[in-house]
Design a protein around this motif. Structure first.
Motif, PDB file in Angstrom:
ATOM      1  N   GLN A 125     -90.773   7.156  30.919  1.00  0.00           N
ATOM      2  CA  GLN A 125     -89.905   8.252  31.331  1.00  0.00           C
ATOM      3  C   GLN A 125     -88.593   8.305  30.549  1.00  0.00           C
ATOM      4  OE1 GLN A 125     -90.147   5.453  33.021  1.00  0.00           O
ATOM      5  NE2 GLN A 125     -88.096   4.827  33.620  1.00  0.00           N
ATOM      6  N   THR A 126     -88.255   7.229  29.863  1.00  0.00           N
ATOM      7  CA  THR A 126     -87.000   7.193  29.094  1.00  0.00           C
ATOM      8  C   THR A 126     -87.156   7.738  27.678  1.00  0.00           C
ATOM      9  OG1 THR A 126     -87.360   4.949  28.229  1.00  0.00           O
ATOM     10  CG2 THR A 126     -86.296   5.131  30.387  1.00  0.00           C
ATOM     11  N   GLY A 127     -88.384   8.039  27.250  1.00  0.00           N
ATOM     12  CA  GLY A 127     -88.610   8.451  25.870  1.00  0.00           C
ATOM     13  C   GLY A 127     -87.803   9.662  25.456  1.00  0.00           C
ATOM     14  N   TRP A 128     -87.883  10.728  26.255  1.00  0.00           N
ATOM     15  CA  TRP A 128     -87.148  11.948  25.919  1.00  0.00           C
ATOM     16  C   TRP A 128     -85.638  11.755  26.069  1.00  0.00           C
ATOM     17  CZ3 TRP A 128     -88.386  16.033  23.247  1.00  0.00           C
ATOM     18  CH2 TRP A 128     -89.729  16.444  23.155  1.00  0.00           C
ATOM     19  N   VAL A 129     -85.226  10.785  26.875  1.00  0.00           N
ATOM     20  CA  VAL A 129     -83.793  10.507  27.041  1.00  0.00           C
ATOM     21  C   VAL A 129     -83.264   9.726  25.845  1.00  0.00           C
ATOM     22  CG1 VAL A 129     -82.059   9.350  28.462  1.00  0.00           C
ATOM     23  CG2 VAL A 129     -83.991  10.529  29.557  1.00  0.00           C
ATOM     24  N   GLN A 130     -83.943   8.630  25.520  1.00  0.00           N
ATOM     25  CA  GLN A 130     -83.446   7.736  24.483  1.00  0.00           C
ATOM     26  C   GLN A 130     -83.695   8.272  23.082  1.00  0.00           C
ATOM     27  OE1 GLN A 130     -84.981   3.763  24.736  1.00  0.00           O
ATOM     28  NE2 GLN A 130     -83.854   3.031  22.959  1.00  0.00           N
ATOM     29  N   PHE A 131     -84.931   8.655  22.784  1.00  0.00           N
ATOM     30  CA  PHE A 131     -85.287   9.074  21.430  1.00  0.00           C
ATOM     31  C   PHE A 131     -85.227  10.594  21.250  1.00  0.00           C
ATOM     32  CE2 PHE A 131     -87.955   5.241  22.369  1.00  0.00           C
ATOM     33  CZ  PHE A 131     -87.189   4.348  21.642  1.00  0.00           C
ATOM     34  N   GLY A 132     -85.511  11.325  22.337  1.00  0.00           N
ATOM     35  CA  GLY A 132     -85.509  12.784  22.256  1.00  0.00           C
ATOM     36  C   GLY A 132     -84.141  13.407  22.425  1.00  0.00           C
ATOM     37  N   GLU A 133     -83.145  12.602  22.842  1.00  0.00           N
ATOM     38  CA  GLU A 133     -81.764  13.080  22.991  1.00  0.00           C
ATOM     39  C   GLU A 133     -81.684  14.337  23.854  1.00  0.00           C
ATOM     40  OE1 GLU A 133     -79.962  13.366  19.115  1.00  0.00           O
ATOM     41  OE2 GLU A 133     -80.648  11.375  18.533  1.00  0.00           O
ATOM     42  N   VAL A 134     -82.422  14.310  24.976  1.00  0.00           N
ATOM     43  CA  VAL A 134     -82.504  15.504  25.815  1.00  0.00           C
ATOM     44  C   VAL A 134     -81.144  15.919  26.353  1.00  0.00           C
ATOM     45  CG1 VAL A 134     -83.042  14.224  27.944  1.00  0.00           C
ATOM     46  CG2 VAL A 134     -83.812  16.584  27.693  1.00  0.00           C
ATOM     47  N   LEU A 135     -80.265  14.971  26.661  1.00  0.00           N
ATOM     48  CA  LEU A 135     -78.940  15.321  27.192  1.00  0.00           C
ATOM     49  C   LEU A 135     -78.157  16.129  26.179  1.00  0.00           C
ATOM     50  CD1 LEU A 135     -76.654  15.075  29.286  1.00  0.00           C
ATOM     51  CD2 LEU A 135     -76.051  12.875  28.243  1.00  0.00           C
ATOM     52  N   HIS A 136     -78.052  15.630  24.962  1.00  0.00           N
ATOM     53  CA  HIS A 136     -77.290  16.320  23.915  1.00  0.00           C
ATOM     54  C   HIS A 136     -77.894  17.684  23.590  1.00  0.00           C
ATOM     55  CE1 HIS A 136     -75.305  17.156  20.108  1.00  0.00           C
ATOM     56  NE2 HIS A 136     -76.496  17.214  19.530  1.00  0.00           N
ATOM     57  N   ILE A 137     -79.220  17.731  23.435  1.00  0.00           N
ATOM     58  CA  ILE A 137     -79.874  18.969  23.009  1.00  0.00           C
ATOM     59  C   ILE A 137     -79.821  20.030  24.103  1.00  0.00           C
ATOM     60  CG2 ILE A 137     -82.096  19.974  22.346  1.00  0.00           C
ATOM     61  CD1 ILE A 137     -82.666  17.299  20.878  1.00  0.00           C
ATOM     62  N   ALA A 138     -80.076  19.633  25.360  1.00  0.00           N
ATOM     63  CA  ALA A 138     -80.028  20.607  26.458  1.00  0.00           C
ATOM     64  C   ALA A 138     -78.611  21.105  26.690  1.00  0.00           C
ATOM     65  CB  ALA A 138     -80.603  19.989  27.727  1.00  0.00           C
ATOM     66  N   ASP A 139     -77.635  20.202  26.675  1.00  0.00           N
ATOM     67  CA  ASP A 139     -76.242  20.624  26.837  1.00  0.00           C
ATOM     68  C   ASP A 139     -75.852  21.626  25.762  1.00  0.00           C
ATOM     69  OD1 ASP A 139     -75.844  19.069  29.057  1.00  0.00           O
ATOM     70  OD2 ASP A 139     -74.546  17.594  28.085  1.00  0.00           O
ATOM     71  N   LYS A 140     -76.210  21.334  24.525  1.00  0.00           N
ATOM     72  CA  LYS A 140     -75.868  22.214  23.403  1.00  0.00           C
ATOM     73  C   LYS A 140     -76.540  23.575  23.550  1.00  0.00           C
ATOM     74  CE  LYS A 140     -75.744  22.143  18.314  1.00  0.00           C
ATOM     75  NZ  LYS A 140     -76.474  23.399  17.994  1.00  0.00           N
ATOM     76  N   ALA A 141     -77.821  23.573  23.929  1.00  0.00           N
ATOM     77  CA  ALA A 141     -78.549  24.832  24.087  1.00  0.00           C
ATOM     78  C   ALA A 141     -77.940  25.697  25.191  1.00  0.00           C
ATOM     79  CB  ALA A 141     -80.016  24.547  24.389  1.00  0.00           C
ATOM     80  N   ILE A 142     -77.539  25.065  26.289  1.00  0.00           N
ATOM     81  CA  ILE A 142     -76.924  25.802  27.394  1.00  0.00           C
ATOM     82  C   ILE A 142     -75.550  26.319  26.984  1.00  0.00           C
ATOM     83  CG2 ILE A 142     -75.980  25.584  29.735  1.00  0.00           C
ATOM     84  CD1 ILE A 142     -78.256  23.518  30.255  1.00  0.00           C
ATOM     85  N   ARG A 143     -74.765  25.472  26.347  1.00  0.00           N
ATOM     86  CA  ARG A 143     -73.414  25.844  25.931  1.00  0.00           C
ATOM     87  C   ARG A 143     -73.436  27.028  24.959  1.00  0.00           C
ATOM     88  NH1 ARG A 143     -72.097  21.134  24.674  1.00  0.00           N
ATOM     89  NH2 ARG A 143     -72.481  21.216  22.429  1.00  0.00           N
ATOM     90  N   GLU A 144     -74.426  27.054  24.068  1.00  0.00           N
ATOM     91  CA  GLU A 144     -74.522  28.113  23.064  1.00  0.00           C
ATOM     92  C   GLU A 144     -75.255  29.351  23.573  1.00  0.00           C
ATOM     93  OE1 GLU A 144     -76.343  26.260  19.717  1.00  0.00           O
ATOM     94  OE2 GLU A 144     -74.539  25.128  19.159  1.00  0.00           O
ATOM     95  N   GLY A 145     -75.727  29.317  24.821  1.00  0.00           N
ATOM     96  CA  GLY A 145     -76.418  30.462  25.391  1.00  0.00           C
ATOM     97  C   GLY A 145     -77.860  30.603  24.943  1.00  0.00           C
TER      98      GLY A 145
END
Length: 281
Positions: free
Chosen positions: A61-81
């Protein structure tokens, strides 16, 4: 000014939990999962759409968190609309046995666990919109096969499905048997009829070729596989089968291989794609 900027940046960050768990009666064990909550989750009372994001073989369950950088990518996608705020749920499919499906003997029922226990649990525990329109599934490699399986078995539950570099299941009952022998599966001596039935249940290509077209069209499909990926053939065949049956879908072949560099780039497009269904048009 520096303090104000820092506070604003923190306010625009989501939250990730990577070691949550629930008790499964079906699997008779604790099951872990990771969770992404969007930046405004704690300051609002609204409910959110959900993306079930599945990891590949060898990860948990940590794969997308650690290697996929889901936090950074999702935050950026939301911030940019580019993405609507959503909850992203990442279950562990690498404890006990590996994979997102039931085994051929029916003694390990991960798929049943996912639909009968896991989804109801998280959709009660968090402010998740429970309608099909606001639910999507995606994943990479083994998780891509899980994505195909779940969306093909339950097109009534998912508005969008995004298999990335997906394994697509065996191309014949004989190939299924050979795989089981290679893995040393103790269920390899099942009857030919059971083998064929299991193949027809879990071969994505067979399902795409034989399911009612209306069921296939009930899901928005985004299929993505790199030009150097060893799983190119199954994804190409599914694309061809969908074209022949006139099933609307997006099919992407980009420069890249079976690795996290490719999947991190894919995730941004996945978030945008599923958001198009979540939005009001």
């Amino acid at each position: 000014l520096i303090l104000a900027t820092s506070v604003m940046a923190m306010a625009q960050r989501g939250t990730v939990f990577d070691n949550l768990s629930m008790t499964s009666s079906i699997l008779d064990m604790e099951r872990k999962y990771a969770l992404y909550l969007p930046p405004d989750y704690d300051t609002s009372e609204r409910s959110y759409p959900v993306l079930y994001l599945l990891h590949g073989a060898g990860d948990d369950q940590t794969g997308w968190v650690q290697f996929g950088e889901v936090l950074h990518i999702a935050d950026k996608a939301i911030r940019e609309g580019r993405s609507t705020p959503m909850i992203i749920v990442m279950p562990d499919a690498n404890t006990g046995r590996r994979g997102y499906w039931n085994d051929i003997s029916g003694t390990w029922r991960y798929e049943d666990f996912f639909f009968e226990e896991f989804m109801p649990f998280v959709e009660r525990a968090y402010r998740i919109k429970g309608e099909k329109r606001y639910r999507a599934v995606g994943g990479l490699s083994m998780g891509g096969q899980g994505t195909f399986t779940y969306a093909l078995h339950r097109p009534d539950l998912f508005s969008s499905a995004c298999p990335l570099s997906a394994a697509t299941g065996p191309k014949s009952p004989q190939e299924l048997k050979e795989r089981m022998q290679w893995y040393g599966d103790t269920d390899v001596n099942v009857s030919d009829a059971t083998l064929e039935s299991y193949y027809k249940t879990y071969s994505a290509l067979y399902l795409v070729e034989t399911m009612p077209a209306d069921s296939l069209k009930a899901v928005r499909w985004y299929i993505d596989c790199g030009d150097d990926d060893f799983l190119y053939e199954g994804n190409s065949l599914i694309h061809i089968a969908m074209r022949k049956r006139q099933i609307p879908h997006e099919y992407r072949v980009r420069d890249g291989a079976h690795n996290w560099t490719y999947w991190r780039d894919s995730l941004l497009d996945v978030l945008k794609f599923v958001s198009d269904a979540f939005h009001q048009h």
